[in-house]
Each structure stands twice: as structure tokens, then as C-alpha cells.
Design a protein around this motif. Structure first.
Motif, PDB file in Angstrom:
ATOM      1  N   GLU A  26       0.826  -1.204   0.000  1.00  0.00           N
ATOM      2  CA  GLU A  26       0.000   0.000   0.000  1.00  0.00           C
ATOM      3  C   GLU A  26       0.861   1.254   0.000  1.00  0.00           C
ATOM      4  O   GLU A  26       0.601   2.196  -0.759  1.00  0.00           O
ATOM      5  CB  GLU A  26      -0.948  -0.026   1.205  1.00  0.00           C
ATOM      6  N   ASP A  27       1.916   1.282   0.806  1.00  0.00           N
ATOM      7  CA  ASP A  27       2.803   2.447   0.873  1.00  0.00           C
ATOM      8  C   ASP A  27       3.484   2.737  -0.459  1.00  0.00           C
ATOM      9  O   ASP A  27       3.694   3.888  -0.816  1.00  0.00           O
ATOM     10  CB  ASP A  27       3.891   2.252   1.940  1.00  0.00           C
ATOM     11  N   MET A  28       3.842   1.672  -1.193  1.00  0.00           N
ATOM     12  CA  MET A  28       4.608   1.845  -2.426  1.00  0.00           C
ATOM     13  C   MET A  28       3.729   1.829  -3.675  1.00  0.00           C
ATOM     14  O   MET A  28       4.256   1.940  -4.778  1.00  0.00           O
ATOM     15  CB  MET A  28       5.699   0.786  -2.510  1.00  0.00           C
ATOM     16  N   GLY A  29       2.446   1.685  -3.505  1.00  0.00           N
ATOM     17  CA  GLY A  29       1.552   1.688  -4.655  1.00  0.00           C
ATOM     18  C   GLY A  29       1.709   0.488  -5.576  1.00  0.00           C
ATOM     19  O   GLY A  29       1.481   0.576  -6.775  1.00  0.00           O
ATOM     20  N   VAL A  30       2.092  -0.632  -5.002  1.00  0.00           N
ATOM     21  CA  VAL A  30       2.272  -1.855  -5.783  1.00  0.00           C
ATOM     22  C   VAL A  30       0.894  -2.412  -6.144  1.00  0.00           C
ATOM     23  O   VAL A  30      -0.012  -2.415  -5.307  1.00  0.00           O
ATOM     24  CB  VAL A  30       3.082  -2.899  -4.979  1.00  0.00           C
ATOM     25  N   PRO A  31       0.730  -2.888  -7.385  1.00  0.00           N
ATOM     26  CA  PRO A  31      -0.564  -3.495  -7.747  1.00  0.00           C
ATOM     27  C   PRO A  31      -0.905  -4.649  -6.806  1.00  0.00           C
ATOM     28  O   PRO A  31      -0.033  -5.395  -6.388  1.00  0.00           O
ATOM     29  CB  PRO A  31      -0.334  -4.028  -9.170  1.00  0.00           C
ATOM     30  N   LYS A  32      -2.176  -4.761  -6.495  1.00  0.00           N
ATOM     31  CA  LYS A  32      -2.614  -5.836  -5.606  1.00  0.00           C
ATOM     32  C   LYS A  32      -2.959  -7.098  -6.378  1.00  0.00           C
ATOM     33  O   LYS A  32      -3.042  -8.177  -5.805  1.00  0.00           O
ATOM     34  CB  LYS A  32      -3.811  -5.358  -4.776  1.00  0.00           C
ATOM     35  N   VAL A  33      -3.130  -6.975  -7.681  1.00  0.00           N
ATOM     36  CA  VAL A  33      -3.462  -8.107  -8.540  1.00  0.00           C
ATOM     37  C   VAL A  33      -2.195  -8.528  -9.291  1.00  0.00           C
ATOM     38  O   VAL A  33      -1.447  -7.689  -9.777  1.00  0.00           O
ATOM     39  CB  VAL A  33      -4.588  -7.724  -9.526  1.00  0.00           C
ATOM     40  N   ILE A  66       9.108  -6.015  11.667  1.00  0.00           N
ATOM     41  CA  ILE A  66       9.289  -4.846  10.790  1.00  0.00           C
ATOM     42  C   ILE A  66       9.806  -5.221   9.409  1.00  0.00           C
ATOM     43  O   ILE A  66       9.988  -4.363   8.554  1.00  0.00           O
ATOM     44  CB  ILE A  66      10.218  -3.803  11.443  1.00  0.00           C
ATOM     45  N   GLY A  67      10.040  -6.522   9.186  1.00  0.00           N
ATOM     46  CA  GLY A  67      10.513  -6.968   7.884  1.00  0.00           C
ATOM     47  C   GLY A  67      10.493  -8.474   7.796  1.00  0.00           C
ATOM     48  O   GLY A  67      10.368  -9.169   8.811  1.00  0.00           O
ATOM     49  N   GLN A  85      11.897 -14.738  -1.857  1.00  0.00           N
ATOM     50  CA  GLN A  85      10.462 -14.458  -1.877  1.00  0.00           C
ATOM     51  C   GLN A  85      10.021 -13.521  -0.761  1.00  0.00           C
ATOM     52  O   GLN A  85      10.537 -13.578   0.358  1.00  0.00           O
ATOM     53  CB  GLN A  85       9.669 -15.766  -1.722  1.00  0.00           C
ATOM     54  N   LYS A  86       9.041 -12.726  -1.116  1.00  0.00           N
ATOM     55  CA  LYS A  86       8.318 -11.902  -0.143  1.00  0.00           C
ATOM     56  C   LYS A  86       9.256 -11.186   0.818  1.00  0.00           C
ATOM     57  O   LYS A  86       9.138 -11.283   2.033  1.00  0.00           O
ATOM     58  CB  LYS A  86       7.271 -12.741   0.578  1.00  0.00           C
ATOM     59  N   MET A  87      10.197 -10.439   0.230  1.00  0.00           N
ATOM     60  CA  MET A  87      11.145  -9.642   1.010  1.00  0.00           C
ATOM     61  C   MET A  87      10.608  -8.221   1.087  1.00  0.00           C
ATOM     62  O   MET A  87      10.616  -7.483   0.108  1.00  0.00           O
ATOM     63  CB  MET A  87      12.528  -9.656   0.362  1.00  0.00           C
ATOM     64  N   TYR A  88      10.134  -7.866   2.269  1.00  0.00           N
ATOM     65  CA  TYR A  88       9.527  -6.548   2.483  1.00  0.00           C
ATOM     66  C   TYR A  88       9.921  -6.014   3.847  1.00  0.00           C
ATOM     67  O   TYR A  88      10.015  -6.769   4.820  1.00  0.00           O
ATOM     68  CB  TYR A  88       7.990  -6.644   2.396  1.00  0.00           C
ATOM     69  N   PHE A  89      10.109  -4.689   3.902  1.00  0.00           N
ATOM     70  CA  PHE A  89      10.471  -4.025   5.151  1.00  0.00           C
ATOM     71  C   PHE A  89       9.632  -2.777   5.329  1.00  0.00           C
ATOM     72  O   PHE A  89       9.457  -2.005   4.380  1.00  0.00           O
ATOM     73  CB  PHE A  89      11.960  -3.636   5.137  1.00  0.00           C
ATOM     74  N   LEU A  90       9.141  -2.579   6.556  1.00  0.00           N
ATOM     75  CA  LEU A  90       8.440  -1.340   6.867  1.00  0.00           C
ATOM     76  C   LEU A  90       9.429  -0.181   6.754  1.00  0.00           C
ATOM     77  O   LEU A  90      10.647  -0.369   6.855  1.00  0.00           O
ATOM     78  CB  LEU A  90       7.849  -1.390   8.276  1.00  0.00           C
ATOM     79  N   GLU A  91       8.903   1.012   6.587  1.00  0.00           N
ATOM     80  CA  GLU A  91       9.750   2.185   6.377  1.00  0.00           C
ATOM     81  C   GLU A  91      10.816   2.336   7.456  1.00  0.00           C
ATOM     82  O   GLU A  91      11.968   2.661   7.170  1.00  0.00           O
ATOM     83  CB  GLU A  91       8.881   3.439   6.298  1.00  0.00           C
ATOM     84  N   GLY A  97      20.742  -1.336   6.709  1.00  0.00           N
ATOM     85  CA  GLY A  97      21.555  -2.532   6.507  1.00  0.00           C
ATOM     86  C   GLY A  97      20.837  -3.834   6.798  1.00  0.00           C
ATOM     87  O   GLY A  97      21.409  -4.912   6.632  1.00  0.00           O
ATOM     88  N   ILE A  98      19.578  -3.741   7.214  1.00  0.00           N
ATOM     89  CA  ILE A  98      18.831  -4.956   7.560  1.00  0.00           C
ATOM     90  C   ILE A  98      18.541  -5.786   6.309  1.00  0.00           C
ATOM     91  O   ILE A  98      18.631  -7.018   6.335  1.00  0.00           O
ATOM     92  CB  ILE A  98      17.530  -4.606   8.310  1.00  0.00           C
TER      93      ILE A  98
END
Length: 161
Positions: A26-33, A66-67, A85-91, A97-98
Motif C-alpha cells: 500500500e505504501d509503495m503503490g504496488v498493484p494488488k493483482v 518490521i521486515g 520471496q516476499k522480502m519486504y520491510f516497513l519504512e 543494513g537490515i
């Protein structure tokens, strides 16, 4: 973030992990589909990765996830290739360096599992992520490998392990 911990996912992390991934989308505007946003696996990431040759890790800071990121066999592909896969981090986790630590842990696990290459898919505007992937030995490739179902992710990268 000195007291952040990277560890393997536990069943009780499922809800927080799904929230982290969806928040980043949602933060990055990535398509949900056509992306990981709509993957059924998001509801039970622990079980999804509690299989042979797969692992999923979370970054925990003061009791909050947080990630996250993981590795598993690349879907619908015959070669000995895993997928980051599914590598995401909150702001609040970015730029510290995480991500580099997480990639290192995931790639080390992939080598332990005996994979020969690691593949990933991302979005064109996720430039910071691509810079991190390049720094860690991933190169761009011209077409997707396998069939992850993430047809909205048009950037593909591959690394020899």
C-alpha cells in the motif's frame, strides 16, 4: 535498530507478517493483482515455508515484526533454482543494513539447501531494492523463470550460488 533480531518465522507471526507485506504494498503503490499481495500463502506464511528446502525469516524489533523474507524452490520450474520471496520491510527498517543482512541469511540458507541459483521478481520503481540485489550479485535477466503467478512484476533477476 541495534536490537533488531532476525529469526525464523513462528506460527504466531503469521498475522503480523501479512500486515507488514500488505502495508509495504500500500505504501509503495504496488498493484494488488498479479503480485504477492493476493497470494493465499500470506495468511499462513509459517506453514507455507515449513516444508523441505524452504525457510522464512522475520526481523523483530521491540516485539514488532518490521521486515521479512524467505527462500523456497522456484514454482513451476525444473531446474535447481530457488526464489528469494516476499522480502519486504516497513519504512522504519529501510536504509539500516537490515535488507543486506536478510539477503545474506536467505542466500546462505539456499546454499545449505543445495540450490544452484536464486531468482527474484520485483517492480521497476523499487530502485533501492534493485540496487541492493545488484550489490549482492543478482543480475537482470530478459524473461521470467518458472511461473510464480506474479505477472505484474516485470523485473527479473538471477544469481549464481
Amino acid at each position: 535498530m541495534g536490537n533488531a533480531t532476525i529469526r525464523e518465522i513462528k506460527p504466531e507471526d503469521n498475522e503480523q507478517v501479512a500486515k507488514v507485506i500488505r502495508k509495504v504494498f500500500e505504501d509503495m503503490g504496488v498493484p494488488k493483482v498479479g503480485t504477492a499481495y493476493e497470494d493465499k500463502a500470506l495468511e499462513d506464511m509459517y506453514s507455507t515455508y515449513n516444508v523441505p528446502r524452504a525457510a522464512y525469516f522475520v526481523v523483530e524489533h521491540e516485539g514488532k515484526i518490521i521486515g521479512c523474507a524467505g527462500v523456497a524452490q522456484l514454482q513451476n520450474y525444473d531446474g535447481n533454482v530457488c526464489e528469494l520471496q516476499k522480502m519486504y520491510f516497513l519504512e522504519e527498517a529501510r536504509g539500516k543494513g537490515i535488507g543486506a543482512m536478510m539477503i545474506s541469511i536467505c542466500l546462505e540458507k539456499a546454499k545449505e539447501f543445495g540450490f544452484e541459483q536464486c531468482y527474484l521478481e520485483t517492480m521497476p520503481y523499487m530502485e533501492a531494492a534493485q540496487k541492493l540485489y545488484k550489490k549482492n550479485g543478482f543480475d537482470y535477466i530478459d524473461a521470467p523463470l518458472g511461473n510464480t503467478g506474479h505477472y505484474s512484476c516485470p523485473v527479473w533477476m538471477l544469481k549464481q550460488l
